[in-house]
Design a protein around this motif. Structure first.
Motif, PDB file in Angstrom:
ATOM      1  N   ILE A 108       0.843  -1.207   0.000  1.00  0.00           N
ATOM      2  CA  ILE A 108       0.000   0.000   0.000  1.00  0.00           C
ATOM      3  C   ILE A 108       0.870   1.246   0.000  1.00  0.00           C
ATOM      4  CG2 ILE A 108      -1.602   1.345   1.425  1.00  0.00           C
ATOM      5  CD1 ILE A 108      -2.905  -1.301   2.234  1.00  0.00           C
ATOM      6  N   THR A 109       1.948   1.232   0.757  1.00  0.00           N
ATOM      7  CA  THR A 109       2.851   2.386   0.802  1.00  0.00           C
ATOM      8  C   THR A 109       3.476   2.634  -0.568  1.00  0.00           C
ATOM      9  OG1 THR A 109       3.337   1.857   3.113  1.00  0.00           O
ATOM     10  CG2 THR A 109       4.841   3.364   2.001  1.00  0.00           C
ATOM     11  N   VAL A 110       3.906   1.567  -1.239  1.00  0.00           N
ATOM     12  CA  VAL A 110       4.505   1.709  -2.572  1.00  0.00           C
ATOM     13  C   VAL A 110       3.465   2.245  -3.557  1.00  0.00           C
ATOM     14  CG1 VAL A 110       5.448   0.403  -4.518  1.00  0.00           C
ATOM     15  CG2 VAL A 110       6.296  -0.009  -2.204  1.00  0.00           C
ATOM     16  N   LEU A 111       2.243   1.703  -3.543  1.00  0.00           N
ATOM     17  CA  LEU A 111       1.197   2.154  -4.469  1.00  0.00           C
ATOM     18  C   LEU A 111       0.813   3.605  -4.204  1.00  0.00           C
ATOM     19  CD1 LEU A 111      -1.115  -0.997  -4.603  1.00  0.00           C
ATOM     20  CD2 LEU A 111       0.415  -0.139  -6.389  1.00  0.00           C
ATOM     21  N   THR A 112       0.745   3.997  -2.945  1.00  0.00           N
ATOM     22  CA  THR A 112       0.405   5.377  -2.612  1.00  0.00           C
ATOM     23  C   THR A 112       1.468   6.334  -3.145  1.00  0.00           C
ATOM     24  OG1 THR A 112      -0.693   4.617  -0.599  1.00  0.00           O
ATOM     25  CG2 THR A 112      -0.147   6.947  -0.714  1.00  0.00           C
ATOM     26  N   SER A 113       2.714   5.957  -2.984  1.00  0.00           N
ATOM     27  CA  SER A 113       3.783   6.839  -3.496  1.00  0.00           C
ATOM     28  C   SER A 113       3.738   6.912  -5.022  1.00  0.00           C
ATOM     29  CB  SER A 113       5.147   6.362  -3.013  1.00  0.00           C
ATOM     30  OG  SER A 113       5.440   5.096  -3.557  1.00  0.00           O
ATOM     31  N   ARG A 114       3.396   5.817  -5.712  1.00  0.00           N
ATOM     32  CA  ARG A 114       3.278   5.847  -7.178  1.00  0.00           C
ATOM     33  C   ARG A 114       2.124   6.742  -7.615  1.00  0.00           C
ATOM     34  NH1 ARG A 114       4.069  -0.465  -9.000  1.00  0.00           N
ATOM     35  NH2 ARG A 114       6.285  -0.610  -8.487  1.00  0.00           N
ATOM     36  N   ILE A 115       0.975   6.637  -6.908  1.00  0.00           N
ATOM     37  CA  ILE A 115      -0.185   7.468  -7.250  1.00  0.00           C
ATOM     38  C   ILE A 115       0.154   8.936  -7.065  1.00  0.00           C
ATOM     39  CG2 ILE A 115      -2.516   8.097  -6.510  1.00  0.00           C
ATOM     40  CD1 ILE A 115      -2.991   5.122  -5.956  1.00  0.00           C
ATOM     41  N   GLU A 116       0.829   9.261  -5.984  1.00  0.00           N
ATOM     42  CA  GLU A 116       1.194  10.660  -5.732  1.00  0.00           C
ATOM     43  C   GLU A 116       2.180  11.164  -6.776  1.00  0.00           C
ATOM     44  OE1 GLU A 116       2.588  10.691  -1.704  1.00  0.00           O
ATOM     45  OE2 GLU A 116       0.564  10.681  -0.877  1.00  0.00           O
ATOM     46  N   SER A 117       3.058  10.299  -7.243  1.00  0.00           N
ATOM     47  CA  SER A 117       4.029  10.748  -8.257  1.00  0.00           C
ATOM     48  C   SER A 117       3.354  10.936  -9.617  1.00  0.00           C
ATOM     49  CB  SER A 117       5.178   9.746  -8.359  1.00  0.00           C
ATOM     50  OG  SER A 117       4.719   8.534  -8.913  1.00  0.00           O
ATOM     51  N   LEU A 118       2.261  10.227  -9.909  1.00  0.00           N
ATOM     52  CA  LEU A 118       1.570  10.362 -11.188  1.00  0.00           C
ATOM     53  C   LEU A 118       0.651  11.578 -11.245  1.00  0.00           C
ATOM     54  CD1 LEU A 118       0.640   6.639 -11.924  1.00  0.00           C
ATOM     55  CD2 LEU A 118       2.427   8.022 -13.014  1.00  0.00           C
ATOM     56  N   GLN A 119       0.178  12.065 -10.103  1.00  0.00           N
ATOM     57  CA  GLN A 119      -0.727  13.206 -10.086  1.00  0.00           C
ATOM     58  C   GLN A 119       0.054  14.486 -10.351  1.00  0.00           C
ATOM     59  OE1 GLN A 119      -2.671  13.114  -6.302  1.00  0.00           O
ATOM     60  NE2 GLN A 119      -4.169  11.581  -6.936  1.00  0.00           N
ATOM     61  N   PRO A 120      -0.552  15.402 -11.176  1.00  0.00           N
ATOM     62  CA  PRO A 120       0.147  16.672 -11.429  1.00  0.00           C
ATOM     63  C   PRO A 120       0.121  17.511 -10.154  1.00  0.00           C
ATOM     64  CG  PRO A 120      -2.029  16.715 -12.413  1.00  0.00           C
ATOM     65  CD  PRO A 120      -1.814  15.328 -11.893  1.00  0.00           C
ATOM     66  N   PRO A 121       1.141  18.324  -9.958  1.00  0.00           N
ATOM     67  CA  PRO A 121       1.159  19.165  -8.754  1.00  0.00           C
ATOM     68  C   PRO A 121       0.005  20.158  -8.782  1.00  0.00           C
ATOM     69  CG  PRO A 121       2.970  19.743 -10.202  1.00  0.00           C
ATOM     70  CD  PRO A 121       2.305  18.535 -10.789  1.00  0.00           C
ATOM     71  N   ALA A 122      -0.622  20.350  -7.668  1.00  0.00           N
ATOM     72  CA  ALA A 122      -1.755  21.276  -7.561  1.00  0.00           C
ATOM     73  C   ALA A 122      -1.231  22.702  -7.625  1.00  0.00           C
ATOM     74  CB  ALA A 122      -2.489  21.043  -6.245  1.00  0.00           C
ATOM     75  N   PRO A 123      -1.962  23.596  -8.348  1.00  0.00           N
ATOM     76  CA  PRO A 123      -1.493  24.991  -8.426  1.00  0.00           C
ATOM     77  C   PRO A 123      -1.596  25.639  -7.047  1.00  0.00           C
ATOM     78  CG  PRO A 123      -3.678  24.782  -9.400  1.00  0.00           C
ATOM     79  CD  PRO A 123      -3.204  23.395  -9.078  1.00  0.00           C
ATOM     80  N   ALA A 124      -0.643  26.472  -6.782  1.00  0.00           N
ATOM     81  CA  ALA A 124      -0.612  27.163  -5.493  1.00  0.00           C
ATOM     82  C   ALA A 124      -1.679  28.248  -5.508  1.00  0.00           C
ATOM     83  CB  ALA A 124       0.749  27.774  -5.254  1.00  0.00           C
ATOM     84  N   PRO A 125      -2.464  28.353  -4.479  1.00  0.00           N
ATOM     85  CA  PRO A 125      -3.499  29.403  -4.451  1.00  0.00           C
ATOM     86  C   PRO A 125      -2.844  30.779  -4.400  1.00  0.00           C
ATOM     87  CG  PRO A 125      -3.370  28.300  -2.324  1.00  0.00           C
ATOM     88  CD  PRO A 125      -2.448  27.576  -3.268  1.00  0.00           C
TER      89      PRO A 125
END
Length: 170
Positions: A108-125
């Motif tokens: 689960i830890t490995v999959l979570t880190s992969r999902i986070e790396s695939l998501q584009p960074p959120a724009p800073a408000p």
């Protein structure tokens, strides 16, 4: 000879007078001792009736618990051994499940880190550059409530999904 008789007489007097006191004490001790022995014999004989002595077992009987008790002790020992084995088995199963859970947690830890790396960074408000006064800040939530407009397009009232191409009337 006279001297010898005087010397002998003088030596005997203290012994005779002193020994009579000792004899009295000795006789008193003897009387008390005999009385105590008689009392002990009397009470010891009456106590013997109250105290039960175990009946002498025949010489043929084995030393130890009776057969019924031996069977019970054997059964209790067997149950203790079985319970001990069951507890050991349960501990092995718990350890195996813990190892499985650790493996799943690592996955689960490995999959979570992969999902986070695939998501584009959120724009800073971005922070508003205009500073507002407290009066404007207090009125801005009221304006937002008023500014809300009715949704445009089809609206689902009953919870059914609305398809974009449908109209509100049938």
């Amino acid at each position: 000879m006279q001297m010898i008789d005087e010397a002998a007489a003088s030596d005997l007097r203290p012994l005779l007078y002193g020994s009579s006191g000792r004899i009295r004490w000795g006789l008193m001790f003897l009387v008390v001792f005999v009385g105590l022995c008689a009392a002990a014999a009397h009470f010891g004989g009456s106590l013997a009736g109250f105290v039960e002595t175990p009946a002498a077992e025949p010489a043929d009987s084995p030393v130890g618990p009776p057969p019924v008790d031996r069977a019970s002790l054997t059964e209790i020992h067997w149950m203790q051994q079985k319970t001990s084995d069951d507890i050991a088995e349960l501990n092995r199963q718990i350890d195996a499940q813990r190892q499985d859970l650790r493996g799943i947690l690592d996955q689960i830890t490995v999959l979570t880190s992969r999902i986070e790396s695939l998501q584009p960074p959120a724009p800073a408000p971005s922070a508003p550059s205009v500073t507002s006064s407290p009066a404007q800040a207090a009125s801005s939530p009221a304006k937002k409530r008023i500014e809300r407009s009715k949704p445009q397009g089809p609206v689902s009232v009953g919870g059914a999904p609305v398809i974009a191409g449908q109209t509100g009337e049938p």
